[in-house]
Design an enzyme around this catalytic site. Sequence first.
Site, mmCIF file in Angstrom:
data_model
loop_
_atom_site.group_PDB
_atom_site.id
_atom_site.type_symbol
_atom_site.label_atom_id
_atom_site.label_comp_id
_atom_site.label_asym_id
_atom_site.label_seq_id
_atom_site.Cartn_x
_atom_site.Cartn_y
_atom_site.Cartn_z
ATOM 1 N N GLY C 150 21.526 19.699 -0.748
ATOM 2 C CA GLY C 150 22.309 19.670 -1.974
ATOM 3 C C GLY C 150 22.881 21.043 -2.273
ATOM 4 N N CYS C 151 23.874 21.067 -3.157
ATOM 5 C CA CYS C 151 24.537 22.332 -3.479
ATOM 6 C C CYS C 151 23.587 23.273 -4.218
ATOM 7 C CB CYS C 151 25.800 22.084 -4.276
ATOM 8 S SG CYS C 151 25.592 20.986 -5.701
ATOM 9 N N TYR C 152 22.950 22.773 -5.281
ATOM 10 C CA TYR C 152 21.987 23.620 -5.990
ATOM 11 C C TYR C 152 20.865 24.087 -5.054
ATOM 12 C CZ TYR C 152 23.988 22.275 -10.571
ATOM 13 O OH TYR C 152 24.798 22.084 -11.658
ATOM 14 N N THR C 154 20.828 24.638 -1.907
ATOM 15 C CA THR C 154 21.277 25.695 -0.997
ATOM 16 C C THR C 154 21.234 27.050 -1.688
ATOM 17 O OG1 THR C 154 22.679 24.171 0.238
ATOM 18 C CG2 THR C 154 23.246 26.509 0.386
ATOM 19 N N SER C 155 21.771 27.106 -2.890
ATOM 20 C CA SER C 155 21.818 28.405 -3.585
ATOM 21 C C SER C 155 20.418 28.876 -3.966
ATOM 22 C CB SER C 155 22.727 28.328 -4.814
ATOM 23 O OG SER C 155 22.091 27.671 -5.892
#
Lengths: 348, 348, 348, 348
Positions: C150-152, C154-155
Amino acid sequence: MKAKIGILGASGYTGYELIRLLALHPGVELAYLSAGSSAGQKLGEVFPDLVADAEMRLVPLSEALPIPVDFVFSCLPHHESMEVVPKFLSKDGVKAVDLSADYRMKDPKDYEKWYGKAHSSPDLLKEAVYGLPELNREAIRRARLVANPGCYPTSVLLGLAPLLKEGWAADAPILADSKSGLSGAGRTPSLKTHLVEAEGSVAPYSIGRAHRHLGEMEQEMKKLGGKGCRLIFSPHLIPMSRGILSTLYVKTKKPVGKTELQDLYEKAYAGEPFVRILKNGKPPETKAVKYSNRCDIGLTPLEEDALILITSAIDNLVKGASGQAIQNMNLMLGYKETLGLPFQGCAN
Amino acid sequence: MKAKIGILGASGYTGYELIRLLALHPGVELAYLSAGSSAGQKLGEVFPDLVADAEMRLVPLSEALPIPVDFVFSCLPHHESMEVVPKFLSKDGVKAVDLSADYRMKDPKDYEKWYGKAHSSPDLLKEAVYGLPELNREAIRRARLVANPGCYPTSVLLGLAPLLKEGWAADAPILADSKSGLSGAGRTPSLKTHLVEAEGSVAPYSIGRAHRHLGEMEQEMKKLGGKGCRLIFSPHLIPMSRGILSTLYVKTKKPVGKTELQDLYEKAYAGEPFVRILKNGKPPETKAVKYSNRCDIGLTPLEEDALILITSAIDNLVKGASGQAIQNMNLMLGYKETLGLPFQGCAN
Amino acid sequence: MKAKIGILGASGYTGYELIRLLALHPGVELAYLSAGSSAGQKLGEVFPDLVADAEMRLVPLSEALPIPVDFVFSCLPHHESMEVVPKFLSKDGVKAVDLSADYRMKDPKDYEKWYGKAHSSPDLLKEAVYGLPELNREAIRRARLVANPGCYPTSVLLGLAPLLKEGWAADAPILADSKSGLSGAGRTPSLKTHLVEAEGSVAPYSIGRAHRHLGEMEQEMKKLGGKGCRLIFSPHLIPMSRGILSTLYVKTKKPVGKTELQDLYEKAYAGEPFVRILKNGKPPETKAVKYSNRCDIGLTPLEEDALILITSAIDNLVKGASGQAIQNMNLMLGYKETLGLPFQGCAN
Amino acid sequence: MKAKIGILGASGYTGYELIRLLALHPGVELAYLSAGSSAGQKLGEVFPDLVADAEMRLVPLSEALPIPVDFVFSCLPHHESMEVVPKFLSKDGVKAVDLSADYRMKDPKDYEKWYGKAHSSPDLLKEAVYGLPELNREAIRRARLVANPGCYPTSVLLGLAPLLKEGWAADAPILADSKSGLSGAGRTPSLKTHLVEAEGSVAPYSIGRAHRHLGEMEQEMKKLGGKGCRLIFSPHLIPMSRGILSTLYVKTKKPVGKTELQDLYEKAYAGEPFVRILKNGKPPETKAVKYSNRCDIGLTPLEEDALILITSAIDNLVKGASGQAIQNMNLMLGYKETLGLPFQGCAN
């Protein structure tokens, strides 16, 4: 062997865009970046997203001058550029694209009229070639100095050229109503580019017969149309970073139909890598050309009124400035015209 | 009879907001607006949307001083404000709200620590009342000089106050992660407020223990909580004009349930005209308080972790600055506290 | 020979971004694009800026299935993806990256807990490899099915990994306060993505222990840290198109100094092409990674509090989705990991 | 005694704006708000910033009908409005402003031409008064049903009226190039209003002779100018929430000078509370009229070309819709025309 490139005035938006695009260009390497008050800083400090040459230090103009290069881009402001460009061109074999307005006007009197100062290198002014490749490709190939067109003129001239060349425009003023993102106002902070002032507002400025690009546009329109073309030009600031949309209103000698108009434009730009004629009356949007060197053109003939509406969209920093400068460089250095240039944009 | 008002430093955003709001306030009239480099201009030239007093001319500080007033708002920068405010207060019966940071710290040593300069009017510093009406109403009513809270402190302190007063917070640092619109950075143009630089970007700055508002917040937290409260503070710039959203993380001595927490806050702010406690765990959004003097607060207890998340939203220029300053003025002049102040915002 | 690529669910933002990026990838060619309600339309109608394959028609899933491909990207929504991906993988030699959440959880019970439905292909779930190349490169090389993070996550995971691996985090919940652009909410129009609703507002949602990405993040944190890591996660919608900035707060077993922390991260990511550790406490900004596959990480140790603040920025559609999916594909197909991927972004 | 007000179709942006503005109007109280799919919800759920009547529940139209009111605002879509408005007007003494297009055209054939359906209450159509108070004040005072002008027509007609009344326009098409914020596209989510699609883009649509407002504008231009006025109209979507800027190009019978033109407009609008003629060729910006019921007009005569450029700015939701509707209501109910209406906007 890669061409050695110098960029003068590298700390503004056209400098930024050149560096960003040239980092992906296989035929060049940066020799130096010059700057005024940013000299001494590293590129990565001035532009935190530019990672390719982040450690390269910007130098003052005086340090740049002796460094050998094959090609120079001048992103200096007008007035300054004409003082500096001749020094670089005086070296053997060096060619240049000037992104300022200093070499765009053919007549020194026109330069003085629009830019408020006598031109300091009128011979080079005569020699310089106006760098709109779609209209002027062969002369650019042979040029030593190319005057890169202004952002508004690029969007307006590409939109008008086929009509003017064909002689269809009536003897009446052409209207250009342009909408521009704020990077066109430059990187030096000012109240009008402050986000709090600019967000949520449309602001016309210098409308009618007042904007400096008028002289440049009428000069080139005359070349295309053969006689006294006259332009009314209304630029507007739009709350966005990039993009110009020009809505052009041209009275024609006789009514022009859809098919006829579409054919004219498709033929005129057939084979052009960076112009796209939209179909079925669809108008362009600036987002579809964002970060692209493309100009999108839409056609809306109003047959009953003998009036043609042309809508033309570019990214003001790419096709309207640095992308076009690289397109010119490609031609001048004998590279493939499209080398290293983005055709596809990024809309979302 | 209307109170005569002077505004010092009228050409920035807090000055703008005061003028805009006071134009709708039935109990006051503007006596003068002072400014630095904008002095001499008409108000309508400095702020083209301010029509009520568009013809009024901004004057230099020296011309403002002798004009009789009942009340002064200082929107001068810190360091400057403490040099000027005493001159206005030395006149009979004049009261003032200082919107700068100059009178917020109780201890001159704290002022020097956070603002890098010895305080020039320590007696007035001692006299000044911290102007958060929800926490300090009676002292404000009697004050001659009120130090208007910072924008971040307003959002953080209103969010924390009931918890701290009740003594529920554990002995652990409280975290405040704040997101602010760009008007908080002031009206003087800079690269970080340039629309092209700011659009589409979130940028943390001075995170951890570095931001100046930390001293002010810890000072007031101690007053509320009785002992060594410690704050970790992370401000972020958000690409919008107005609004602060603070997300607060507070470790509690023991787990706190939904109903208990909701009750605490609703009781603490019962009758407060400018605080709204949201229900059912709904978090606030900054748009719902835009142009409003309201603070919206949302509650998210994590019982299992003995942790409470509080989200607090204000308009940084209204409740976070000029609206709160007028709320303080209303108290100091004996007006109804809500007079002339917007409760409803404008979200869309 | 170029690998033949199929993209399922091509009409959303992750589909868009895959098509945009793959158009510049020298090792692939598009075999088909499948879509639901957009099937039948040309790519250029769905995304007017995508010119490379503008004439290609989107097909319904049923038509896509028989077309031979080497590699499939699934951009279908969760629940749908697990019904479809097995059909494509059942063909000889076909590999896939799933950009939905369907193959991210190792335990089918966790999947059911967070996504509300029993998993329909638990064997493939077991086989699938979590696709964060910086943490999991060798397994990805050998995988037939990769679950794209997911995007979150990854960060957050790139920001936490070195700390967790080293075992420095204390036994206390880690806080992640994330700020995301609106493309993360998908392309299907909704009130929350309406420009008039979203412009000028920060909006927290699903804060605390409520967001679905929590399960995925804690699962991977445990792999890294060896024991019961717990996360408090607060996502916020920000008025911009792209980008995630996560501000991470980690309590450490003992105080950690600047140099020690910087060294840890620089060593952990030495040689990683898509991670940049910023120096001197400088925090990242999302604009510097816009359109880039890079993750920028900033470090702010608060030694006195035994607390570390980590700030991590990605483009949610590139490193947070489609760029990372291509990075995974490069590994799975034996290409150079960086092939066709943008390192440099476009900030302005 | 306060007038009892019903609002039909309260869940869109014009409904929102009416409720927001009427909350500050001393002469009215809300009797009901009707809605379609939002019926049953509380106002505070539909619009989280509207606190004044947050607990009021929206009702379906059928429940609204029997509730006694003095005045009805219809914010229903066209086609729907003409089915419903007659039912409310059939009650004794009830008056109405219709914000849809259903009662704007005088000739039922024109309605059918532009709106694609036969008009269902042609008698009321004949009776309805076009609600542009600056041009039509006395008829509005006496009206039972007022057709509130469209947003584009308000900006265009106020800009053109003095010129047309005076008979200065030449017998040539007038060009109106308009730039509008996205609230003009309504609150129902669509791809074109998705922030990710709209941010950073200018998009022309329905340009030339295609937009529905053309019929309305030409009808009113004829009333003003006495004969066959013809309009070319080019609307553009701009990435902002509110505001319309119309740039008008009018060919004149003979050249008109600055002073002459300024005098004409200042006299024409002398005493008008909601029109401001800017001086010295300064063009308006939409931000200066944001949240205001004012129209700002700038004048740029090009004497040499016998051409006049007029720039006109309004807030499309206030003077372009709900503010003007209240202005009409004030006239119809015998209130002071400016009662409860904002003259000053909020630019920053």
